[in-house]
Scaffold this active site. Structure first.
Site, PDB file in Angstrom:
ATOM      1  N   LYS A 118     -11.103  -3.376  -3.973  1.00  0.00           N
ATOM      2  CA  LYS A 118     -11.970  -2.199  -4.033  1.00  0.00           C
ATOM      3  C   LYS A 118     -11.334  -1.079  -4.840  1.00  0.00           C
ATOM      4  CE  LYS A 118     -13.990  -2.799   0.584  1.00  0.00           C
ATOM      5  NZ  LYS A 118     -13.745  -2.494   2.015  1.00  0.00           N
TER       6      LYS A 118
ATOM      7  N   LYS B 209       0.815  -1.218   0.000  1.00  0.00           N
ATOM      8  CA  LYS B 209       0.000   0.000   0.000  1.00  0.00           C
ATOM      9  C   LYS B 209       0.844   1.261   0.000  1.00  0.00           C
ATOM     10  CE  LYS B 209      -4.522  -1.311   1.743  1.00  0.00           C
ATOM     11  NZ  LYS B 209      -5.608  -0.961   2.677  1.00  0.00           N
TER      12      LYS B 209
ATOM     13  N   LYS C  67      -5.377  -9.859  -6.838  1.00  0.00           N
ATOM     14  CA  LYS C  67      -6.523  -9.973  -5.952  1.00  0.00           C
ATOM     15  C   LYS C  67      -7.662  -9.059  -6.419  1.00  0.00           C
ATOM     16  CE  LYS C  67      -6.301  -7.953  -1.967  1.00  0.00           C
ATOM     17  NZ  LYS C  67      -5.936  -7.476  -0.628  1.00  0.00           N
TER      18      LYS C  67
HETATM   19  P1  AMP Z   1     -11.379  -4.964   3.303  1.00  0.00           P
HETATM   20  O1  AMP Z   1     -12.228  -4.601   2.149  1.00  0.00           O
HETATM   21  O2  AMP Z   1      -9.923  -4.887   2.996  1.00  0.00           O
HETATM   22  O3  AMP Z   1     -11.761  -4.318   4.584  1.00  0.00           O
HETATM   23  O4  AMP Z   1     -11.643  -6.521   3.530  1.00  0.00           O
HETATM   24  C1  AMP Z   1     -12.761  -7.008   4.253  1.00  0.00           C
HETATM   25  C2  AMP Z   1     -12.703  -8.520   4.317  1.00  0.00           C
HETATM   26  O5  AMP Z   1     -12.812  -9.064   2.993  1.00  0.00           O
HETATM   27  C3  AMP Z   1     -11.382  -9.068   4.881  1.00  0.00           C
HETATM   28  O6  AMP Z   1     -11.661 -10.201   5.681  1.00  0.00           O
HETATM   29  C4  AMP Z   1     -10.609  -9.444   3.660  1.00  0.00           C
HETATM   30  O7  AMP Z   1      -9.681 -10.474   3.900  1.00  0.00           O
HETATM   31  C5  AMP Z   1     -11.721  -9.926   2.734  1.00  0.00           C
HETATM   32  N1  AMP Z   1     -11.329  -9.774   1.329  1.00  0.00           N
HETATM   33  C6  AMP Z   1     -11.004  -8.616   0.679  1.00  0.00           C
HETATM   34  N2  AMP Z   1     -10.688  -8.847  -0.607  1.00  0.00           N
HETATM   35  C7  AMP Z   1     -10.821 -10.196  -0.787  1.00  0.00           C
HETATM   36  C8  AMP Z   1     -10.637 -11.049  -1.908  1.00  0.00           C
HETATM   37  N3  AMP Z   1     -10.271 -10.586  -3.098  1.00  0.00           N
HETATM   38  N4  AMP Z   1     -10.863 -12.376  -1.731  1.00  0.00           N
HETATM   39  C9  AMP Z   1     -11.244 -12.881  -0.519  1.00  0.00           C
HETATM   40  N5  AMP Z   1     -11.428 -12.111   0.564  1.00  0.00           N
HETATM   41  C10 AMP Z   1     -11.226 -10.786   0.447  1.00  0.00           C
END
Ligand code: AMP
Ligand code: TRP
Length: 345
Positions: A210, A115, A207
């Site tokens: 967002k 990041k 991956k």
């Molecule tokens: P975040 O959007 O980074 O707050 O992620 C929220 C949750 O979604 C966390 O548990 C992440 O590990 C999961 N997550 C985010 N992106 C992915 C992805 N591409 N595949 C699987 N899990 C994800």
């Protein structure tokens, strides 16, 4: 090691574009765990500001994640849904953990390196210290189980290291304050199933995220049926038909990803999906995946829209959840202060 009452905690950042990876990697697990555990699910707004945020967009995104939790089936009455900044003990315990965690530990965090990128000198101190706040989120409730996607594994290991070091550093005081041989549990990551790391629809080695500039890289929870269909049809694939065995997916990241998504959405294994679609062309498989995705995600997107149209309701859920979370957090934070030797009223 003392035994702890099982408690589930997890968090999602309100940074917009909630997608299929968030849903399959995290939120579906949150929903399932409600049947077996007490659960606390947090919209982690303090984490969001580790990178610049527009205040009006942040407010909307906090409400959107809350709406997604509810629309996906989390029950805010029997469990707890709240936003992090309404429970100040998260930030308070994070400071204590900043003094427990070692620089060497944080220097190893791969997500910070990704990041912060090349311009590391210009990254916020918060982005660097973020894993200590994440540890505090979990441990301020003395939570034992944490459902997350694969990308959070390293942060969970750090949370365990912090818990262990705190327990060791203060073992005498922990004991004399009546907490036996350990105050914090070592929280266990729950990372299971065929979609713990959902990949970009444009590039099977990246991956789903967002922040990917291409909206075609992800399926958003708010996408309508047409958008979902277009994105799945345009998803990158290779020219071969689907293999019949999982081994055949290994050198084919895009095929592996789509099969994993299908498996997770229909709650079966990848092997089951290949038993059905092995030998099929992608055109056939993608049509089935469109139908399945629309059937699963369509109602969620519609319910999210309905919920965000009523911000007063969303805010009342967060207020109620924050109040109940705050009671639990305060009790544990007071114990931490006693253990540290602080004087309190
Ligand atoms: P975040 O959007 O980074 O707050 O992620 C929220 C949750 O979604 C966390 O548990 C992440 O590990 C999961 N997550 C985010 N992106 C992915 C992805 N591409 N595949 C699987 N899990 C994800
Ligand atoms: N760091 C997590 C993410 O980016 C979100 C998060 C913050 C979290 N605090 C947490 C997840 C505590 C689990 C437990 O996805």
């Amino acid at each position: 090691m003392a035994s702890f009452k099982e408690l589930v905690f997890s968090g999602v950042q309100p940074t917009g574009n909630l997608h299929l990876g968030n849903y399959l990697g995290a939120i579906t697990k949150f929903v399932a765990l409600q049947n077996s555990h007490d659960c606390i699910y947090c919209v982690v707004d303090l984490h969001a500001i580790t990178v610049p945020q527009d205040p009006a967009a942040l407010t909307a995104n906090i409400r959107e994640v809350t709406a997604a939790f509810i629309a996906c089936g989390i029950d805010p009455k029997n469990h707890i849904i709240f936003n992090q900044s309404q429970v100040p003990e998260h930030a308070e315990l994070a400071w204590v953990f900043n003094c427990t965690a070692r620089l060497g530990w944080l220097n190893r965090m791969t997500q910070f390196k990704e990041k912060a990128g090349k311009d590391r000198e210009n990254a916020s101190v918060g982005l660097y210290a973020y894993p200590a706040l994440m540890a505090a989120d979990i441990l301020v409730y003395r939570a034992t189980h944490v459902p997350v996607g694969e990308d959070q594994k390293q942060h969970l290991e750090l949370a365990r290291d912090i818990a262990q070091k705190f327990n060791n550093d203060f073992s005498t005081s922990i004991e004399s304050n009546g907490f036996g041989d350990g105050f914090f549990p070592l929280p266990e990551p729950l990372i299971q199933g065929p979609a713990t790391r959902v990949m970009s629809l444009r590039d099977g080695t990246k991956k789903m995220s967002k922040s990917d500039p291409s909206d075609y890289s992800r399926i958003n929870l708010t996408d309508d049926a047409d958008a979902i269909a277009q994105k799945v049809r345009k998803a990158k694939t290779d020219p071969e038909p689907l293999p019949s065995e999982e081994k055949g997916l290994e050198p084919r990241p895009e095929a592996d990803n789509l099969v994993g998504i299908y498996a997770a959405l229909s709650d079966v294994s990848k092997a089951d999906v290949l038993a059905e679609f092995g030998g099929a062309q992608f055109s056939t498989f993608k049509s089935a995946l469109v139908d399945l995705s629309v059937a699963k995600l369509g109602p969620i997107g519609a319910e999210m829209k309905r919920l965000v149209a009523d911000p007063a309701y969303i805010d009342s859920v967060l207020a109620d959840g924050s109040e109940r979370a705050g009671v639990l957090a305060r009790k544990n934070m007071n114990a931490v202060k006693d253990i540290l030797g602080f004087i309190r009223r």
